[in-house]
Design a protein around this motif. Structure first.
Motif, PDB file in Angstrom:
ATOM      1  N   GLN A 194       0.762  -1.137   0.035  1.00  0.00           N
ATOM      2  CA  GLN A 194       0.039  -0.133   0.198  1.00  0.00           C
ATOM      3  C   GLN A 194       0.807   1.312   0.162  1.00  0.00           C
ATOM      4  N   LYS A 248      -1.505   4.090   1.681  1.00  0.00           N
ATOM      5  CA  LYS A 248      -1.974   3.934   3.117  1.00  0.00           C
ATOM      6  C   LYS A 248      -1.087   4.106   4.152  1.00  0.00           C
ATOM      7  N   ARG A 303      -6.558   5.316   9.960  1.00  0.00           N
ATOM      8  CA  ARG A 303      -5.863   4.956   8.766  1.00  0.00           C
ATOM      9  C   ARG A 303      -6.130   6.002   7.681  1.00  0.00           C
ATOM     10  N   VAL A 310      -6.002   6.892   3.688  1.00  0.00           N
ATOM     11  CA  VAL A 310      -5.678   6.300   2.378  1.00  0.00           C
ATOM     12  C   VAL A 310      -6.179   7.469   1.098  1.00  0.00           C
ATOM     13  N   ARG A 351      -5.986   7.452  -3.341  1.00  0.00           N
ATOM     14  CA  ARG A 351      -5.829   6.625  -4.442  1.00  0.00           C
ATOM     15  C   ARG A 351      -6.511   7.622  -5.700  1.00  0.00           C
TER      16      ARG A 351
END
Length: 358
Positions: free
Chosen positions: A4, A33, A118, A120, A122
């Motif tokens: 990740q 991440k 977390r 993230v 993308r």
């Protein structure tokens, strides 16, 4: 995290303080991440109950990107997720006032015991061949208000927003926010100033919606972008509409220069982001996220529920009401659901008057 992406050891890029977190996505997933799992080392799990979360985010690799913040509250079986879609600005720090978009086992979620966070990033395009490259900084909380809020927003200044939406909403005492294409006022199928005056007398905001037509603002020269923004703003100001301080981005795309000009000329900028917003809204460098209210009725009701449960702001976006637009009966169902929910219906002016822009 494995597969990740990579957390760079140091970076001079910063929003506040000495540096930011710099994440480069993995080759396989293209996503990046990072997570923090050491809250217990600071005296126990993080208490994020009755708090709303925001962060500063900059993507340098893609024009459009998705962000997700996941809170393990208290474990991986109780994840509260806050997603946001950003259609720009590439290469600029933007403040994301995060709102909850999903929760596992919401009845047993405990935000007073968050053991892991977390973050993230993308590419918005799942077929992108380039790993995401982004920076995160200045993660912070604000105390949540006593009650969640819903905002009923409308684009383009269409006639049905007066003949249908306004007249239905008036029965509930709900104000709205209309992003008006000022060049189209009095045109066939659009609002007149008489309509607009009656709406503002009932608490509505008339805000700027620059007339980009077929070409989005980000595809135009900076001077042309600024002229379109100021034409809309000055028209509203000339005729005494206080909503001239706010703008809805046409076609939802915020190029870097569009973002800079919006920050320069408006107190608040709205664009599609597919998520609610944390309130109070940290105003500097922020873009308020709207969600389509004229899509899935189930999804719209869920976003109203999240506004109530997590004490956040859910701005719903509509266009034409009735006819070949969003059915009146479904719009009435939305209004009825809001009435039955523990939320206030607000405008941008209301947020300002309540001190919820900080």
């Amino acid at each position: 995290m494995e597969r990740q992406g990579t957390l760079k050891k140091s970076t001079k890029q910063k929003y506040e303080g000495s540096q930011s977190a710099h994440i480069i996505g993995g080759k396989q997933t293209k996503a990046g991440k990072i997570f923090r799992a050491d809250f217990a080392q600071d005296g126990g799990p993080a208490d994020l109950s009755n708090k709303n979360l925001s962060l500063a985010f900059k993507c340098t690799s893609h024009d459009f990107v998705k962000i997700a913040v996941q809170l393990f509250a208290p474990d991986r079986g109780h994840i509260v997720e806050m997603k946001r879609t950003l259609y720009g600005p590439k290469g600029k720090w933007v403040r994301v006032n995060l709102g909850v978009t999903s929760a596992q086992r919401p009845k047993s979620v405990d935000l007073s015991k968050v053991y892991q966070m977390r973050i993230v990033g993308r590419p918005n395009d799942s077929n992108s061949s380039k790993p995401v490259n982004f920076f995160v900084d200045d993660v912070k909380t604000v105390p949540a208000p006593k009650k969640g809020m819903v905002m009923l927003t409308f684009d383009d200044g269409l006639k049905s927003q007066y003949t249908k939406a306004f007249k239905m909403m008036k029965q509930y005492g709900f104000p709205g926010v209309d992003a008006v294409i000022t060049d189209a006022v009095y045109d066939d199928g659009f609002l007149t100033q008489s309509n607009m005056r009656k709406m503002t007398e009932n608490g509505w905001d008339m805000i700027a919606h620059p007339n980009a037509q077929a070409t989005s603002l980000d595809q135009r020269p900076a001077k042309e972008q600024e002229k379109l923004m100021l034409d809309a703003k000055n028209w509203l100001k000339q005729y005494g509409y206080n909503g001239h301080k706010y703008m809805a981005v046409p076609k939802n795309i915020l190029g870097p220069k569009t973002f800079e000009l919006a920050q320069k000329h408006f107190d608040a900028t709205m664009s599609f982001g597919a998520s609610p917003n944390a309130v109070p809204v940290i105003q500097k460098d922020a873009v308020l996220s709207r969600m389509y209210g004229d899509g899935s009725l189930q999804k719209t009701k869920q976003m109203i529920d999240y506004a109530a449960r997590y004490k956040q702001l859910s701005p719903l976006l509509f266009h034409k009401i009735g006819g070949d637009g969003f059915p009146q009966q479904k719009f009435k169902q939305v209004l009825e659901y809001i009435k039955q929910s523990n939320v206030d219906v607000v405008t941008l002016s209301d947020l300002e008057e309540r001190g919820l822009f900080v």
